[in-house]
Design an enzyme around this catalytic site. Structure first.
Site, PDB file in Angstrom:
ATOM      1  N   HIS A  95      -9.919   1.483  -0.237  1.00  0.00           N
ATOM      2  CA  HIS A  95      -9.629   2.204   1.002  1.00  0.00           C
ATOM      3  C   HIS A  95     -10.906   2.223   1.848  1.00  0.00           C
ATOM      4  CE1 HIS A  95      -6.078   3.701  -1.080  1.00  0.00           C
ATOM      5  NE2 HIS A  95      -5.710   4.381  -0.017  1.00  0.00           N
TER       6      HIS A  95
ATOM      7  N   ASP B 282       2.236   9.359  -5.670  1.00  0.00           N
ATOM      8  CA  ASP B 282       2.287  10.792  -5.389  1.00  0.00           C
ATOM      9  C   ASP B 282       2.615  11.095  -3.935  1.00  0.00           C
ATOM     10  OD1 ASP B 282      -0.154   9.759  -4.654  1.00  0.00           O
ATOM     11  OD2 ASP B 282      -1.376  11.285  -5.627  1.00  0.00           O
TER      12      ASP B 282
ATOM     13  N   HIS C  28       0.871  -1.193   0.000  1.00  0.00           N
ATOM     14  CA  HIS C  28       0.000   0.000   0.000  1.00  0.00           C
ATOM     15  C   HIS C  28       0.898   1.230   0.000  1.00  0.00           C
ATOM     16  CE1 HIS C  28      -4.036   1.844   1.128  1.00  0.00           C
ATOM     17  NE2 HIS C  28      -3.209   2.871   1.049  1.00  0.00           N
TER      18      HIS C  28
ATOM     19  N   GLU D 103     -10.888   3.613   7.576  1.00  0.00           N
ATOM     20  CA  GLU D 103      -9.847   4.576   7.962  1.00  0.00           C
ATOM     21  C   GLU D 103     -10.545   5.808   8.525  1.00  0.00           C
ATOM     22  OE1 GLU D 103      -6.068   6.986   5.953  1.00  0.00           O
ATOM     23  OE2 GLU D 103      -7.628   6.177   4.668  1.00  0.00           O
TER      24      GLU D 103
ATOM     25  N   GLY E  29      -9.139   8.519  -1.656  1.00  0.00           N
ATOM     26  CA  GLY E  29      -9.639   9.876  -1.459  1.00  0.00           C
ATOM     27  C   GLY E  29     -10.316  10.056  -0.112  1.00  0.00           C
TER      28      GLY E  29
ATOM     29  N   HIS F 139       1.419   4.891  -2.289  1.00  0.00           N
ATOM     30  CA  HIS F 139       0.952   5.829  -3.321  1.00  0.00           C
ATOM     31  C   HIS F 139       2.139   6.531  -3.981  1.00  0.00           C
ATOM     32  CE1 HIS F 139      -3.421   5.873  -2.312  1.00  0.00           C
ATOM     33  NE2 HIS F 139      -2.962   5.458  -1.138  1.00  0.00           N
TER      34      HIS F 139
ATOM     35  N   ASP G 293       1.940   3.583   2.979  1.00  0.00           N
ATOM     36  CA  ASP G 293       0.937   4.521   2.470  1.00  0.00           C
ATOM     37  C   ASP G 293       1.587   5.653   1.677  1.00  0.00           C
ATOM     38  OD1 ASP G 293      -1.581   5.474   1.929  1.00  0.00           O
ATOM     39  OD2 ASP G 293      -1.997   6.231   3.929  1.00  0.00           O
TER      40      ASP G 293
END
Length: 335
Positions: free
Chosen positions: A199, A22, A18, A202, A172, A20, A279
């Site tokens: 996702h 960006d 997991h 959370e 998101g 990302h 993450d």
């Protein structure tokens, strides 16, 4: 063999599922990407880091997500996406990662003459050039008016499935845009036989995880708040649905205030299939070894528990059975 492994610093068998793109652009990579694309950025490293890294007093997930504006601006060309993916994989390799699944939302890279598909192809190209065993996860985005873009993402995942892409995802502002609002997206994924993670659990509670399971998710991104529903914990354990937990991220978005509150032991005790992940390492100022070392220190994890968490990540990965066997063998050799 010692029962305790005090840290994982010397290991080269780490796995991150997991992660990302960006949220993982390092300081050095950001400077290179800006120069390559003639993008104006601050001169000092300190000022660039302020753009990349979340502040210590971050209030919630929504504030955390604001930190993605700058790194996303560096991923708006083919060369930007390709170079970012290449740099990340090279950095991961240096950190002792042997396999990673890197996710991003191709729709966020559109513009400057680049399509969502161009972004996917560029990311795969950069990852393949790096030499790190890795695959791509394509994120649909929570928000209003994104149906067509999200459907396109699912179609791209289908087109490149097992050609560099292994899963679709939904990312998101979970607390603002409920998982239940995206049923049509995952209906399309099922029709096209695209497996997906979501996702959930959370910013929103256990109900979002139930919904992700109802849609057919093969893994859950985060899922840590599943602990709030005993029947959900039992269901996850029974079905062996992997959770991609990200401890530092959950602390910074204020899901939990302190690591001592983190329900790792409770979930492990109840047989939940746990994997440890980063993450957004650049946003958070972390890496996969720091995640493990923090948990080792706080929860006194044994050598066998660390080994099992790494093997869990291998089993939950979406690579070939041959590669899984090779990675498990590497873990057995190192631990």
């Amino acid at each position: 063999m010692d029962e305790r492994l005090m840290n994982v610093e010397g290991l080269k068998c780490m796995v991150d599922l997991h992660l990302h793109l960006d949220g993982a652009i390092s300081l050095e990579s950001a400077k290179e990407l800006a120069k390559l694309q003639d993008i104006s950025i601050p001169e000092s490293d300190e000022e660039i880091l302020k753009l990349l890294r979340v502040s210590p007093d971050c209030r919630d997930l929504n504030e955390f997500l604001e930190k993605f504006e700058f790194p996303c601006s560096l991923l708006k060309t083919k060369i930007g996406v390709e170079t970012a993916a290449y740099n990340l994989c090279r950095e991961l390799k240096e950190q002792g990662v042997m396999y990673a699944e890197i996710r991003f939302a191709p729709q966020l890279s559109e513009g400057n003459g680049i399509s969502a598909e161009d972004a996917v192809v560029a990311a795969i190209k950069g990852m393949r050039k790096s030499g790190l065993k890795s695959n791509l996860i394509l994120c649909c985005m929570r928000g209003k008016g994104l149906y067509e873009k999200n459907i396109e993402t699912i179609e791209l995942a289908a087109k490149y499935l097992n050609k560099g892409v292994v899963l679709a995802d939904l990312a998101g502002a979970e607390g603002v845009f409920a998982t239940s609002d995206f049923e049509d997206i995952f209906k399309k994924a099922r029709e096209l036989e695209v497996p997906f993670t979501i996702h959930a659990g959370e910013a929103a509670g256990a109900e979002s995880v139930w919904k992700a399971l109802e849609f057919g998710a093969v893994r859950i991104g985060h899922g840590i708040r599943s602990v709030e529903d005993k029947s959900l914990i039992e269901e996850l354990a029974k079905r062996k649905i992997p959770l991609e937990i990200c401890p530092t991220s959950n602390l910074q978005t204020r899901v939990y205030e302190n690591l001592s509150e983190y329900p790792l032991r409770e979930m492990m005790k109840n047989g939940v299939f746990i994997t440890i992940n980063t993450d957004d390492p650049s946003v958070e100022g972390t890496d996969i070894k720091r995640e493990y070392n923090n948990l080792i220190k706080e929860f006194k994890l044994t050598r066998m528990e660390i080994k099992q968490l790494l093997i869990n990540a291998v089993k939950a990965s979406r690579t070939s059975e041959e590669e899984k066997a090779e990675m498990e063998s590497e873990i057995e050799k190192e631990i």
